[in-house]
Each structure stands twice: as C-alpha cells, then as structure tokens.
Design a protein around this motif. Structure first.
Motif, PDB file in Angstrom:
ATOM      1  N   UNK A  96      -2.570   4.083  -4.959  1.00 61.09           N
ATOM      2  CA  UNK A  96      -3.548   4.811  -4.151  1.00 61.09           C
ATOM      3  C   UNK A  96      -4.973   4.522  -4.607  1.00 61.09           C
ATOM      4  N   UNK A  97      -5.888   4.589  -3.667  1.00 61.05           N
ATOM      5  CA  UNK A  97      -7.300   4.532  -4.010  1.00 61.05           C
ATOM      6  C   UNK A  97      -7.708   5.854  -4.654  1.00 61.05           C
ATOM      7  N   UNK A  98      -8.910   5.888  -5.216  1.00 65.06           N
ATOM      8  CA  UNK A  98      -9.420   7.122  -5.823  1.00 65.06           C
ATOM      9  C   UNK A  98      -9.488   8.231  -4.774  1.00 65.06           C
ATOM     10  N   UNK A  99      -9.974   7.904  -3.590  1.00 63.83           N
ATOM     11  CA  UNK A  99     -10.091   8.904  -2.523  1.00 63.83           C
ATOM     12  C   UNK A  99      -8.729   9.464  -2.139  1.00 63.83           C
ATOM     13  N   UNK A 100      -7.728   8.584  -1.986  1.00 63.27           N
ATOM     14  CA  UNK A 100      -6.398   9.051  -1.607  1.00 63.27           C
ATOM     15  C   UNK A 100      -5.751   9.848  -2.733  1.00 63.27           C
ATOM     16  N   UNK A 101      -6.001   9.456  -3.976  1.00 66.24           N
ATOM     17  CA  UNK A 101      -5.459  10.213  -5.110  1.00 66.24           C
ATOM     18  C   UNK A 101      -6.015  11.630  -5.107  1.00 66.24           C
ATOM     19  N   UNK A 102      -7.320  11.748  -4.819  1.00 62.90           N
ATOM     20  CA  UNK A 102      -7.928  13.076  -4.750  1.00 62.90           C
ATOM     21  C   UNK A 102      -7.363  13.875  -3.581  1.00 62.90           C
ATOM     22  N   UNK A 103      -7.087  13.186  -2.461  1.00 62.60           N
ATOM     23  CA  UNK A 103      -6.534  13.862  -1.291  1.00 62.60           C
ATOM     24  C   UNK A 103      -5.161  14.444  -1.590  1.00 62.60           C
ATOM     25  N   UNK A 104      -4.316  13.656  -2.271  1.00 57.59           N
ATOM     26  CA  UNK A 104      -2.954  14.098  -2.553  1.00 57.59           C
ATOM     27  C   UNK A 104      -2.859  14.976  -3.791  1.00 57.59           C
ATOM     28  N   UNK A 105      -3.874  14.941  -4.646  1.00 55.61           N
ATOM     29  CA  UNK A 105      -3.789  15.638  -5.917  1.00 55.61           C
ATOM     30  C   UNK A 105      -3.439  17.107  -5.778  1.00 55.61           C
ATOM     31  N   UNK A 106      -2.303  17.494  -6.341  1.00 53.34           N
ATOM     32  CA  UNK A 106      -1.889  18.889  -6.342  1.00 53.34           C
ATOM     33  C   UNK A 106      -1.274  19.375  -5.046  1.00 53.34           C
ATOM     34  N   UNK A 107      -1.299  18.551  -3.992  1.00 53.34           N
ATOM     35  CA  UNK A 107      -0.798  19.008  -2.689  1.00 53.34           C
ATOM     36  C   UNK A 107       0.676  18.674  -2.487  1.00 53.34           C
ATOM     37  N   UNK A 108       1.116  17.591  -3.100  1.00 51.56           N
ATOM     38  CA  UNK A 108       2.488  17.134  -2.893  1.00 51.56           C
ATOM     39  C   UNK A 108       3.196  17.000  -4.227  1.00 51.56           C
ATOM     40  N   UNK A 162       4.378  -2.648   6.258  1.00 56.79           N
ATOM     41  CA  UNK A 162       2.948  -2.716   6.531  1.00 56.79           C
ATOM     42  C   UNK A 162       2.420  -4.141   6.400  1.00 56.79           C
ATOM     43  N   UNK A 163       3.295  -5.121   6.572  1.00 60.71           N
ATOM     44  CA  UNK A 163       2.851  -6.508   6.624  1.00 60.71           C
ATOM     45  C   UNK A 163       2.253  -6.801   8.001  1.00 60.71           C
ATOM     46  N   UNK A 164       2.981  -6.441   9.048  1.00 57.38           N
ATOM     47  CA  UNK A 164       2.582  -6.783  10.413  1.00 57.38           C
ATOM     48  C   UNK A 164       2.739  -5.572  11.318  1.00 57.38           C
ATOM     49  N   UNK A 165       1.697  -5.294  12.098  1.00 59.55           N
ATOM     50  CA  UNK A 165       1.718  -4.253  13.117  1.00 59.55           C
ATOM     51  C   UNK A 165       1.492  -4.902  14.482  1.00 59.55           C
ATOM     52  N   UNK A 166       1.702  -4.139  15.539  1.00 55.76           N
ATOM     53  CA  UNK A 166       1.318  -4.600  16.867  1.00 55.76           C
ATOM     54  C   UNK A 166      -0.203  -4.722  16.906  1.00 55.76           C
ATOM     55  N   UNK A 167      -0.700  -5.941  16.973  1.00 57.17           N
ATOM     56  CA  UNK A 167      -2.127  -6.182  17.079  1.00 57.17           C
ATOM     57  C   UNK A 167      -2.895  -6.211  15.788  1.00 57.17           C
ATOM     58  N   UNK A 168      -2.243  -6.009  14.649  1.00 57.40           N
ATOM     59  CA  UNK A 168      -2.981  -5.970  13.395  1.00 57.40           C
ATOM     60  C   UNK A 168      -2.051  -6.261  12.217  1.00 57.40           C
ATOM     61  N   UNK A 169      -2.582  -6.063  11.017  1.00 59.94           N
ATOM     62  CA  UNK A 169      -1.831  -6.256   9.776  1.00 59.94           C
ATOM     63  C   UNK A 169      -2.173  -5.114   8.827  1.00 59.94           C
ATOM     64  N   UNK A 170      -1.442  -5.050   7.723  1.00 67.00           N
ATOM     65  CA  UNK A 170      -1.695  -4.012   6.740  1.00 67.00           C
ATOM     66  C   UNK A 170      -2.972  -4.245   5.954  1.00 67.00           C
ATOM     67  N   UNK A 171      -3.565  -3.175   5.489  1.00 65.11           N
ATOM     68  CA  UNK A 171      -4.788  -3.251   4.696  1.00 65.11           C
ATOM     69  C   UNK A 171      -4.499  -3.872   3.340  1.00 65.11           C
ATOM     70  N   UNK A 172      -5.513  -4.475   2.752  1.00 63.07           N
ATOM     71  CA  UNK A 172      -5.326  -5.141   1.460  1.00 63.07           C
ATOM     72  C   UNK A 172      -6.298  -4.630   0.405  1.00 63.07           C
ATOM     73  N   UNK A 173      -6.944  -3.483   0.663  1.00 60.27           N
ATOM     74  CA  UNK A 173      -7.975  -2.991  -0.241  1.00 60.27           C
ATOM     75  C   UNK A 173      -7.487  -1.903  -1.195  1.00 60.27           C
ATOM     76  N   UNK A 174      -6.190  -1.606  -1.182  1.00 62.32           N
ATOM     77  CA  UNK A 174      -5.637  -0.650  -2.133  1.00 62.32           C
ATOM     78  C   UNK A 174      -5.119  -1.397  -3.359  1.00 62.32           C
ATOM     79  N   UNK A 175      -4.855  -0.690  -4.478  1.00 63.11           N
ATOM     80  CA  UNK A 175      -4.340  -1.366  -5.672  1.00 63.11           C
ATOM     81  C   UNK A 175      -3.097  -2.200  -5.344  1.00 63.11           C
TER      82      UNK A 175
END
Length: 232
Positions: A96-108, A162-175
C-alpha cells in the motif's frame, strides 16, 4: 467441456471475485475474495451448491486478498499466490501507499491465511476438475499472475487480475509496481493470447483480447502503436 463461471464485485473498490467450477453441485475455485465478500460468496456457493477446493490470488493487494483467511480456514483449503507477493499476505501494508495505509489503518482487521502454496510461472493446477495454468505477469505487483482455463466449447478464459482491464491496465505506482515490467508483461504475456480469449479482469467489465488489441491504448503502445505511456 461445460464450465460454470460466476462472480460479483465487492462493495469495496469494486474488486471482482470469481467462482469457477465444472458444473453446479461440484467443487470450485474462488479467485480473489476481497473486502467484505463473505456473505455474497456464501450466497453464490449456496445458489449453485458449490464447495470451494482452493482460493487463487492474482496478486497480493488487500482489495483482492482480504477475505482469504476466513474463506480458507472455514473450509480447510489452501490459498495460492505467487512468491513475489507472498509478503503481502503476511503484511498487506507492504503493498500500500502511505495514503492507503492511513486510510485502512485501524479500520480493517486482517488475518493471515494458515495454508499458503506458491504459484510458479507456467504451472498447471489441477483442482476441482479444472485445469488452470499460471502466467506470471509482473508490473502491477512483483507477483501478479493471470490464470488461464478453457471455458465453454474450449473458448479460452483469462482471469487477468489487475494486469489488464477493459480499456486500461493496472497502476504501477504502488510498492512493487514497475512500468517497465508491465510493458514486458503486456508485450510477452498478453498480446500473444488468442483473440477469442475472454478476459475477466480484477475490476470492471468482461472483455476479449480482440477488443483490447483493437481499442486499449496501452496494448496498442505495447504492440508498437502511439498511445499513452502510463497506466492508472
């Protein structure tokens, strides 16, 4: 060969959870049980009288793996993941990115599965009467894989994660993401697939390789045409 393929999108992140079996009333495999899917999954299993034999994970991100432990441990079955993403099953924050870690922190509250087996590129899994091949396709994560199986009348199926979607591909900016590896996966693992391959992605609608070859800007660039140079 008759194949039953069904599934649903999780409320969290719209992650597609798939259930595959040879027929109603048989064993099945569950692909990518994400966040909060247990009740929906139980309903689908009851409707088709299916008994899970294994859980297959296209990669280690939390939105694809969150329910793996309760699904597996309630039935004494194994979860399969590529070793490149194995550490995320022990600690989802590693993906997870820092932002996503903060989003999930303590919630799940996440639980690591007890029984995990590692997938290998080119491996063929014989589970629940199905023959499912593993195609390692890094880029979105180090351990991203696509699962291939014959569908109705042997029409090929590709669970692309998350390799291939309809019309797009998966993001590559996460760890663990790597755009160069993604381009290589698109070129060497996706583009060679037959046009009639039905693609069942990790998010969004079903598509085909023919449709993506013709319209997906990232596949067009991977094939040498001009297009955007970054996934999302």
């Amino acid at each position: 060969m008759h194949v039953l393929v069904t599934g649903f999108a999780a409320e969290a992140f719209g992650t597609n959870c798939y259930i595959v079996a040879t027929a109603p009333g048989e064993q099945c495999v569950v692909i990518d049980p994400g966040i909060g899917v247990e009740r929906q999954l139980d309903d689908v299993l009851a409707k088709h009288r299916l008994q899970p034999a294994a859980v297959l994970l296209t990669h280690g991100h939390l939105d694809h793996t969150f329910s793996v432990a309760p699904v597996c441990q309630a039935r004494g079955i194994t979860a399969y993941v590529h070793p490149g993403d194995l550490e995320m099953l022990a600690d989802p924050a590693k993906g997870l990115s820092v932002d996503l870690t903060e989003l999930f922190g303590g919630r799940l509250t996440y639980t690591e599965p007890d029984d995990v087996a590692e997938l290998a590129d080119g491996q063929v899994l014989s589970i629940a009467g199905l023959s499912i091949s593993v195609n390692h396709a890094p880029g979105h994560t180090t351990g991203s894989v696509m699962f291939h199986a014959p569908g109705e009348d042997a029409q090929p199926l590709c669970f692309s994660g998350d390799v291939l979607f309809a019309g797009s591909i998966g993001r590559t900016d996460l760890p663990g993401g790597d755009m160069a590896a993604m381009w290589a996966s698109l070129r060497d693992k996706v583009l060679p697939l037959p046009d009639d391959t039905v693609v069942l992605p990790g998010h969004g609608p079903t598509t085909t390789i023919a449709a993506e070859r013709a319209t997906n800007p990232y596949l067009r660039e991977a094939a040498g045409a001009a297009a955007p140079s970054k996934g999302w």
